[in-house]
Design a protein around this motif. Structure first.
Motif, PDB file in Angstrom:
ATOM      1  N   PHE A 103       0.887  -1.163   0.042  1.00 52.53           N
ATOM      2  CA  PHE A 103      -0.032  -0.016   0.100  1.00 52.53           C
ATOM      3  C   PHE A 103       0.823   1.016   0.098  1.00 52.53           C
ATOM      4  N   GLY A 104       0.217   2.313  -0.664  1.00 56.32           N
ATOM      5  CA  GLY A 104       0.893   3.685  -0.215  1.00 56.32           C
ATOM      6  C   GLY A 104       0.196   4.288   0.847  1.00 56.32           C
ATOM      7  N   PRO A 105       0.741   5.375   1.268  1.00 53.73           N
ATOM      8  CA  PRO A 105       0.503   5.996   2.647  1.00 53.73           C
ATOM      9  C   PRO A 105      -1.046   6.681   2.560  1.00 53.73           C
TER      10      PRO A 105
ATOM     11  N   ARG B  37      -1.355  -0.563  10.584  1.00 56.06           N
ATOM     12  CA  ARG B  37      -1.207   0.901  10.154  1.00 56.06           C
ATOM     13  C   ARG B  37      -0.600   1.439  11.182  1.00 56.06           C
ATOM     14  N   VAL B  38       0.589   1.996  11.250  1.00 51.76           N
ATOM     15  CA  VAL B  38       1.035   2.888  12.346  1.00 51.76           C
ATOM     16  C   VAL B  38       0.996   4.218  11.944  1.00 51.76           C
ATOM     17  N   MET B  39       0.813   5.424  12.782  1.00 52.65           N
ATOM     18  CA  MET B  39       0.545   6.542  12.239  1.00 52.65           C
ATOM     19  C   MET B  39       1.289   7.273  11.519  1.00 52.65           C
ATOM     20  N   GLY B  40       0.685   7.991  10.542  1.00 52.89           N
ATOM     21  CA  GLY B  40       1.393   8.428   9.264  1.00 52.89           C
ATOM     22  C   GLY B  40       2.002   7.811   8.455  1.00 52.89           C
ATOM     23  N   LYS B  41       1.990   6.151   8.597  1.00 50.66           N
ATOM     24  CA  LYS B  41       2.784   5.320   7.725  1.00 50.66           C
ATOM     25  C   LYS B  41       1.618   4.710   7.079  1.00 50.66           C
ATOM     26  N   LYS B  78      -2.470 -12.048  18.959  1.00 51.25           N
ATOM     27  CA  LYS B  78      -2.233 -11.428  20.575  1.00 51.25           C
ATOM     28  C   LYS B  78      -0.931 -10.851  20.385  1.00 51.25           C
ATOM     29  N   VAL B  79      -0.645  -9.702  21.220  1.00 51.67           N
ATOM     30  CA  VAL B  79       0.586  -9.105  21.549  1.00 51.67           C
ATOM     31  C   VAL B  79       0.737  -9.211  23.067  1.00 51.67           C
ATOM     32  N   GLN B  80       2.034  -9.751  23.343  1.00 48.83           N
ATOM     33  CA  GLN B  80       2.504 -10.087  24.552  1.00 48.83           C
ATOM     34  C   GLN B  80       3.898 -10.197  24.922  1.00 48.83           C
ATOM     35  N   PRO B  81       4.579  -9.278  25.365  1.00 53.04           N
ATOM     36  CA  PRO B  81       4.086  -8.282  26.046  1.00 53.04           C
ATOM     37  C   PRO B  81       3.952  -6.847  24.984  1.00 53.04           C
ATOM     38  N   ALA B  82       2.894  -6.123  25.352  1.00 53.00           N
ATOM     39  CA  ALA B  82       2.989  -4.999  24.413  1.00 53.00           C
ATOM     40  C   ALA B  82       3.894  -3.939  24.694  1.00 53.00           C
ATOM     41  N   GLU B  83       4.281  -3.316  23.649  1.00 53.12           N
ATOM     42  CA  GLU B  83       5.289  -2.162  23.656  1.00 53.12           C
ATOM     43  C   GLU B  83       4.724  -0.823  22.868  1.00 53.12           C
ATOM     44  N   LEU B  84       5.417   0.134  23.155  1.00 58.88           N
ATOM     45  CA  LEU B  84       4.724   1.581  22.707  1.00 58.88           C
ATOM     46  C   LEU B  84       4.804   1.651  21.249  1.00 58.88           C
ATOM     47  N   GLU B  85       5.791   1.225  20.627  1.00 58.95           N
ATOM     48  CA  GLU B  85       5.527   1.114  19.092  1.00 58.95           C
ATOM     49  C   GLU B  85       4.674   0.188  18.303  1.00 58.95           C
ATOM     50  N   ASP B  86       3.921  -0.652  19.238  1.00 58.79           N
ATOM     51  CA  ASP B  86       2.758  -1.625  18.737  1.00 58.79           C
ATOM     52  C   ASP B  86       1.557  -0.824  18.561  1.00 58.79           C
ATOM     53  N   SER B  87       1.391   0.539  18.884  1.00 51.50           N
ATOM     54  CA  SER B  87       0.249   1.304  18.775  1.00 51.50           C
ATOM     55  C   SER B  87       0.032   1.362  17.177  1.00 51.50           C
TER      56      SER B  87
END
Lengths: 113, 115
Positions: A103-105, B37-41, B78-87
């Motif tokens: 995908f693109g952003p 999808r992480v923010m902005g990406k 399942k995410v274990q243990p969760a880290e900040l970058e998993d948001s």
């Protein structure tokens, strides 16, 4: 270099305008090109797809692929406020369910009444 | 026909906690995909199930992520243990065809925030 580049916008146009959305890519193996539309708080929805080069038209929407330039476009004619959404280009090397989709952003579009 | 459903729609957890996301594909769809999808990406592929088997898990970030698809129906991540970058927003998609032009149908996503 990212595999797929897309101007994130935001893009704001008046109702009735022609909108041009574009993506460039680097992987010459891509053969299947898609445009998804995503409304806020919803999942992406397939809008159009094109296999290999050429144009495809569906109502007010036209998809173009130029493989020589590694450039794809989506044109929206007579844009409507209901077209306000994020538009994602996507592509893959093949058309089977086993081919990974890249995908693109996304470009955020607002059509102002 | 019901679309792809995901639960929960939102989850806020502390770093180090465990979270399980669920996806119910469209009935009869053998192919199930997870994306993030992480923010902005951009939306990025995580893995692909064909029925209950993992076809491709090359996008899974690390071994803190575990995906299962019981009996080839619903799937959990399942995410274990969760880290900040998993948001981010985790999307599930399903498709029916294994060859020929196919369409992936996406769910609305689960928005995960790790504090």
């Amino acid at each position: 270099q990212k595999e797929v580049e897309q101007d994130p916008g935001p893009l704001s146009v008046p109702e009735g305008a022609i909108v041009s959305l574009n993506c460039t890519y680097s992987n010459s193996a891509f053969q299947y090109f898609m445009w998804y539309r995503q409304y806020s708080r919803k999942g992406p929805e397939l809008l159009m797809y094109t296999y290999s080069s050429g144009n495809k038209e569906d109502g007010r929407f036209t998809a173009q692929v130029d493989k020589s330039s590694k450039y794809i476009s989506l044109f929206i004619r007579d844009s409507q406020p209901s077209d306000s959404a994020t538009y994602l280009c996507a592509m893959s090397a093949g058309v089977t369910s086993y081919d990974k989709v890249i995908f693109g952003p996304g470009t955020s579009l607002s059509v102002i009444p | 026909e019901a679309g792809v459903t995901q639960f929960p729609s939102h989850s806020v957890i502390e770093k180090g906690q465990t979270v399980t996301l669920r996806c119910d594909p469209i009935s009869g769809h053998d192919n199930l995909y997870w994306y993030r999808r992480v923010m902005g990406k951009e939306i990025k592929f995580l893995l692909h199930f064909v029925k209950e088997s993992k076809q491709d898990e090359s996008g899974m970030p690390n071994n803190r992520f575990l995906a299962e698809r019981t009996g080839g129906t619903y799937s959990t991540l399942k995410v274990q243990p969760a880290e900040l970058e998993d948001s981010g927003v985790y999307f599930c998609a399903s498709s029916v065809r294994t060859s020929g032009i196919f369409e992936q149908f996406f769910g609305p996503g689960t928005r995960l925030t790790v504090l």
